[in-house]
Motif scaffolding. Structure first.
Motif, PDB file in Angstrom:
ATOM      1  N   ASP A 139      47.025  52.235  51.243  1.00  0.00           N
ATOM      2  CA  ASP A 139      47.087  53.166  51.301  1.00  0.00           C
ATOM      3  C   ASP A 139      49.027  53.406  51.159  1.00  0.00           C
ATOM      4  O   ASP A 139      48.957  54.731  50.677  1.00  0.00           O
ATOM      5  N   HIS A 140      49.669  52.481  51.137  1.00  0.00           N
ATOM      6  CA  HIS A 140      51.202  52.806  51.275  1.00  0.00           C
ATOM      7  C   HIS A 140      52.066  51.888  50.691  1.00  0.00           C
ATOM      8  O   HIS A 140      52.455  50.759  51.339  1.00  0.00           O
ATOM      9  N   PRO A 141      51.395  51.159  49.522  1.00  0.00           N
ATOM     10  CA  PRO A 141      51.881  50.156  48.654  1.00  0.00           C
ATOM     11  C   PRO A 141      53.354  50.105  48.522  1.00  0.00           C
ATOM     12  O   PRO A 141      54.134  48.952  48.056  1.00  0.00           O
ATOM     13  N   GLU A 142      54.293  51.272  48.709  1.00  0.00           N
ATOM     14  CA  GLU A 142      55.193  51.233  48.549  1.00  0.00           C
ATOM     15  C   GLU A 142      55.833  51.029  49.687  1.00  0.00           C
ATOM     16  O   GLU A 142      57.117  51.199  49.590  1.00  0.00           O
ATOM     17  N   ARG A 143      55.521  50.725  50.543  1.00  0.00           N
ATOM     18  CA  ARG A 143      56.019  50.386  51.673  1.00  0.00           C
ATOM     19  C   ARG A 143      56.102  48.770  52.148  1.00  0.00           C
ATOM     20  O   ARG A 143      56.366  48.404  52.743  1.00  0.00           O
ATOM     21  N   VAL A 144      55.199  48.436  51.188  1.00  0.00           N
ATOM     22  CA  VAL A 144      54.975  46.907  50.821  1.00  0.00           C
ATOM     23  C   VAL A 144      55.747  46.161  50.350  1.00  0.00           C
ATOM     24  O   VAL A 144      55.763  46.342  48.738  1.00  0.00           O
ATOM     25  N   LEU A 145      56.805  45.306  50.494  1.00  0.00           N
ATOM     26  CA  LEU A 145      56.936  44.046  49.616  1.00  0.00           C
ATOM     27  C   LEU A 145      56.345  43.070  48.628  1.00  0.00           C
ATOM     28  O   LEU A 145      56.005  42.239  47.632  1.00  0.00           O
ATOM     29  N   SER A 146      55.577  42.344  50.334  1.00  0.00           N
ATOM     30  CA  SER A 146      54.327  41.143  49.693  1.00  0.00           C
ATOM     31  C   SER A 146      53.411  41.463  50.764  1.00  0.00           C
ATOM     32  O   SER A 146      54.243  41.983  52.064  1.00  0.00           O
ATOM     33  N   ALA A 147      52.375  41.237  50.628  1.00  0.00           N
ATOM     34  CA  ALA A 147      51.172  40.392  51.898  1.00  0.00           C
ATOM     35  C   ALA A 147      51.067  39.494  51.378  1.00  0.00           C
ATOM     36  O   ALA A 147      50.674  39.076  50.676  1.00  0.00           O
ATOM     37  N   THR A 148      50.872  38.060  52.874  1.00  0.00           N
ATOM     38  CA  THR A 148      50.558  37.550  52.971  1.00  0.00           C
ATOM     39  C   THR A 148      48.923  37.767  53.922  1.00  0.00           C
ATOM     40  O   THR A 148      49.168  38.108  55.513  1.00  0.00           O
ATOM     41  N   LEU A 149      48.210  37.004  53.353  1.00  0.00           N
ATOM     42  CA  LEU A 149      46.626  37.168  54.717  1.00  0.00           C
ATOM     43  C   LEU A 149      46.065  35.970  55.210  1.00  0.00           C
ATOM     44  O   LEU A 149      45.434  34.718  54.404  1.00  0.00           O
ATOM     45  N   LEU A 150      45.493  36.186  56.430  1.00  0.00           N
ATOM     46  CA  LEU A 150      44.929  34.308  56.767  1.00  0.00           C
ATOM     47  C   LEU A 150      43.774  34.989  58.136  1.00  0.00           C
ATOM     48  O   LEU A 150      44.287  35.926  58.281  1.00  0.00           O
ATOM     49  N   GLY A 151      43.804  34.045  57.854  1.00  0.00           N
ATOM     50  CA  GLY A 151      41.879  34.078  58.693  1.00  0.00           C
ATOM     51  C   GLY A 151      41.096  35.219  58.604  1.00  0.00           C
ATOM     52  O   GLY A 151      40.683  35.983  59.121  1.00  0.00           O
ATOM     53  N   THR A 152      40.992  36.126  57.317  1.00  0.00           N
ATOM     54  CA  THR A 152      40.696  37.310  57.258  1.00  0.00           C
ATOM     55  C   THR A 152      39.449  37.563  56.267  1.00  0.00           C
ATOM     56  O   THR A 152      39.455  36.414  55.343  1.00  0.00           O
ATOM     57  N   CYS A 153      38.747  39.095  55.885  1.00  0.00           N
ATOM     58  CA  CYS A 153      37.827  38.499  54.945  1.00  0.00           C
ATOM     59  C   CYS A 153      38.035  40.475  53.846  1.00  0.00           C
ATOM     60  O   CYS A 153      39.664  41.422  54.861  1.00  0.00           O
ATOM     61  N   ALA A 154      37.458  40.588  53.167  1.00  0.00           N
ATOM     62  CA  ALA A 154      37.940  41.516  52.119  1.00  0.00           C
ATOM     63  C   ALA A 154      37.221  42.831  52.699  1.00  0.00           C
ATOM     64  O   ALA A 154      36.333  42.964  52.845  1.00  0.00           O
ATOM     65  N   LEU A 155      38.212  43.551  52.656  1.00  0.00           N
ATOM     66  CA  LEU A 155      37.544  45.050  52.415  1.00  0.00           C
ATOM     67  C   LEU A 155      37.858  45.323  50.882  1.00  0.00           C
ATOM     68  O   LEU A 155      37.685  46.533  50.347  1.00  0.00           O
ATOM     69  N   SER A 156      36.263  44.807  50.820  1.00  0.00           N
ATOM     70  CA  SER A 156      35.765  45.451  49.389  1.00  0.00           C
ATOM     71  C   SER A 156      34.364  45.089  49.395  1.00  0.00           C
ATOM     72  O   SER A 156      33.550  44.535  50.206  1.00  0.00           O
ATOM     73  N   GLU A 157      33.698  45.811  48.407  1.00  0.00           N
ATOM     74  CA  GLU A 157      32.505  45.025  48.227  1.00  0.00           C
ATOM     75  C   GLU A 157      31.705  45.033  47.068  1.00  0.00           C
ATOM     76  O   GLU A 157      30.514  44.578  46.282  1.00  0.00           O
ATOM     77  N   THR A 158      33.111  44.360  45.788  1.00  0.00           N
ATOM     78  CA  THR A 158      32.892  43.404  45.032  1.00  0.00           C
ATOM     79  C   THR A 158      32.187  42.409  45.377  1.00  0.00           C
ATOM     80  O   THR A 158      32.825  41.377  45.791  1.00  0.00           O
ATOM     81  N   PRO A 159      30.965  41.726  44.809  1.00  0.00           N
ATOM     82  CA  PRO A 159      30.434  40.784  44.943  1.00  0.00           C
ATOM     83  C   PRO A 159      31.485  39.432  44.565  1.00  0.00           C
ATOM     84  O   PRO A 159      32.464  39.140  43.706  1.00  0.00           O
ATOM     85  N   TYR A 160      31.138  38.278  45.630  1.00  0.00           N
ATOM     86  CA  TYR A 160      31.897  36.927  44.756  1.00  0.00           C
ATOM     87  C   TYR A 160      31.476  36.461  43.853  1.00  0.00           C
ATOM     88  O   TYR A 160      30.737  36.826  43.785  1.00  0.00           O
ATOM     89  N   VAL A 161      32.452  36.153  43.142  1.00  0.00           N
ATOM     90  CA  VAL A 161      31.991  35.006  42.234  1.00  0.00           C
ATOM     91  C   VAL A 161      32.374  33.902  41.981  1.00  0.00           C
ATOM     92  O   VAL A 161      33.726  33.182  42.377  1.00  0.00           O
ATOM     93  N   ARG A 162      31.225  32.687  41.705  1.00  0.00           N
ATOM     94  CA  ARG A 162      31.341  31.300  42.042  1.00  0.00           C
ATOM     95  C   ARG A 162      32.338  30.826  41.334  1.00  0.00           C
ATOM     96  O   ARG A 162      32.124  31.682  39.472  1.00  0.00           O
ATOM     97  N   PRO A 163      32.129  29.502  41.026  1.00  0.00           N
ATOM     98  CA  PRO A 163      33.025  28.678  39.596  1.00  0.00           C
ATOM     99  C   PRO A 163      32.263  28.617  38.870  1.00  0.00           C
ATOM    100  O   PRO A 163      32.494  28.537  37.517  1.00  0.00           O
ATOM    101  N   ASP A 164      30.753  28.327  39.038  1.00  0.00           N
ATOM    102  CA  ASP A 164      29.843  28.733  37.676  1.00  0.00           C
ATOM    103  C   ASP A 164      29.332  29.811  37.446  1.00  0.00           C
ATOM    104  O   ASP A 164      28.767  29.880  36.452  1.00  0.00           O
ATOM    105  N   GLY A 165      29.842  31.011  37.724  1.00  0.00           N
ATOM    106  CA  GLY A 165      29.753  32.322  37.493  1.00  0.00           C
ATOM    107  C   GLY A 165      28.800  32.832  37.794  1.00  0.00           C
ATOM    108  O   GLY A 165      28.905  34.214  37.459  1.00  0.00           O
ATOM    109  N   THR A 166      27.518  32.853  38.820  1.00  0.00           N
ATOM    110  CA  THR A 166      26.682  33.260  39.629  1.00  0.00           C
ATOM    111  C   THR A 166      26.857  34.413  40.706  1.00  0.00           C
ATOM    112  O   THR A 166      28.569  34.013  40.788  1.00  0.00           O
TER     113      THR A 166
END
Length: 301
Positions: free
Chosen positions: A120-147
């Protein structure tokens, strides 16, 4: 009070009418700002001193108490707020301290709040580091085998954590409360690194001393968490992002970090061996190295 990283300064910032947050700054005032965002019901004092000191050698480090934690206002019971309001508090803290842009480091709920600011405010962020959390996204996870794996089918919170969280918190005095908190950290630590009970007991003593009470708030767990998905915004992210993978993580276990690194455009992934959902002394060096490797050299335009 002097520290390796420079002078420590404390200040209260008003983030909403009648709501003020305790903040602490450390490190050279002219260095790039780095804001530490703690998890649910966690005071900023929960960030271990050695980690803060290591980061303050290169950054103007800011940590703060969320609403309903530590020395900040405790308004929830009279004036309930949403989880998204806690993300707006991050921007308000930066505004109140006169910081245009900052590196953000978020743990657990703090990682979700960091994603909200990133979206929402990318202009305020130099970088982001994320620990111990989950994605705020509905996009499925793609395994290394492509599934692909729908988000709803990713691993959930470990049963022992859920069992601990389900227990009622009763007041049996300070030492009993410290016992309860140490056991909580033991479970969150994940079991791959020898558990240092004395370290976490001392950490919680400092947190309680800082707050002036050992009473436990449940405000963040009761806050409305609607409207947090940022699928499209994270997919078009242009801010440098780092995801720290913790192999012993019991709250958002792998492949949550891998999923997070997939859904945030341009994100990198780094693993801290043995790390769980806690910050014991053994992980602080590698964690500081990972964060600084991501942030040092990045400057505001």
């Amino acid at each position: 009070m002097q520290h390796v990283g420079g002078q420590t300064r404390e200040q209260y910032v008003e983030v909403a009418p009648g709501v003020r947050l305790w903040t602490q700054r450390r490190g050279p005032a002219g260095a790039p700002a780095l804001l530490l965002v703690m998890g649910a019901q966690a005071s900023g004092i929960g960030w271990p001193e050695p980690l803060v000191e290591a980061l303050a050698e290169h950054h103007h480090v800011i940590r703060y108490d969320h609403r309903d934690t530590g020395r900040s206002s405790h308004p929830f019971d009279e004036d309930p707020y949403r989880v998204t309001d806690l993300a707006q508090d991050i921007v308000a803290v930066l505004d109140g301290l006169g910081v245009d842009r900052a590196h953000l480091v978020g743990l657990s709920l703090g990682g979700m709040l960091t994603q909200l600011v990133l979206a929402d405010h990318p202009e305020r962020v130099l970088s982001a580091t994320l620990l111990g959390t989950c994605a705020l996204s509905e996009t499925p996870y793609v395994r290394p085998d492509g599934t692909s794996v729908p988000v709803a089918e990713l691993p959930g919170i470990a049963p022992e954590v859920l069992e601990l969280w389900a227990r009622p918190v009763e007041d049996h005095g300070l030492e009993a409360e410290l016992d309860r908190r140490v056991e909580h950290w033991r479970v969150l630590a994940g079991g791959r690194i020898p558990f240092d009970a004395d370290h976490f007991r001392e950490l919680e003593r400092r947190i309680i001393e800082h707050a002036g009470t050992y009473a436990v708030s449940t405000a963040h767990g009761r806050a409305d968490d609607c409207g947090m998905l940022r699928t499209a915004e994270l997919a078009r992210n242009e801010v440098p992002a780092l995801v720290v993978s913790a192999p012993a993580e019991p709250v958002f276990p792998p492949p949550h970090p891998q999923h997070l690194a997939q859904v945030i455009a341009g994100a990198r992934l780094v693993e801290v061996p043995g790390m769980g959902h806690a910050l014991p002394p053994a992980v602080l060096g590698p964690l500081a190295e990972a964060i600084l490797g991501h942030t040092v050299g990045r400057r505001a335009a």
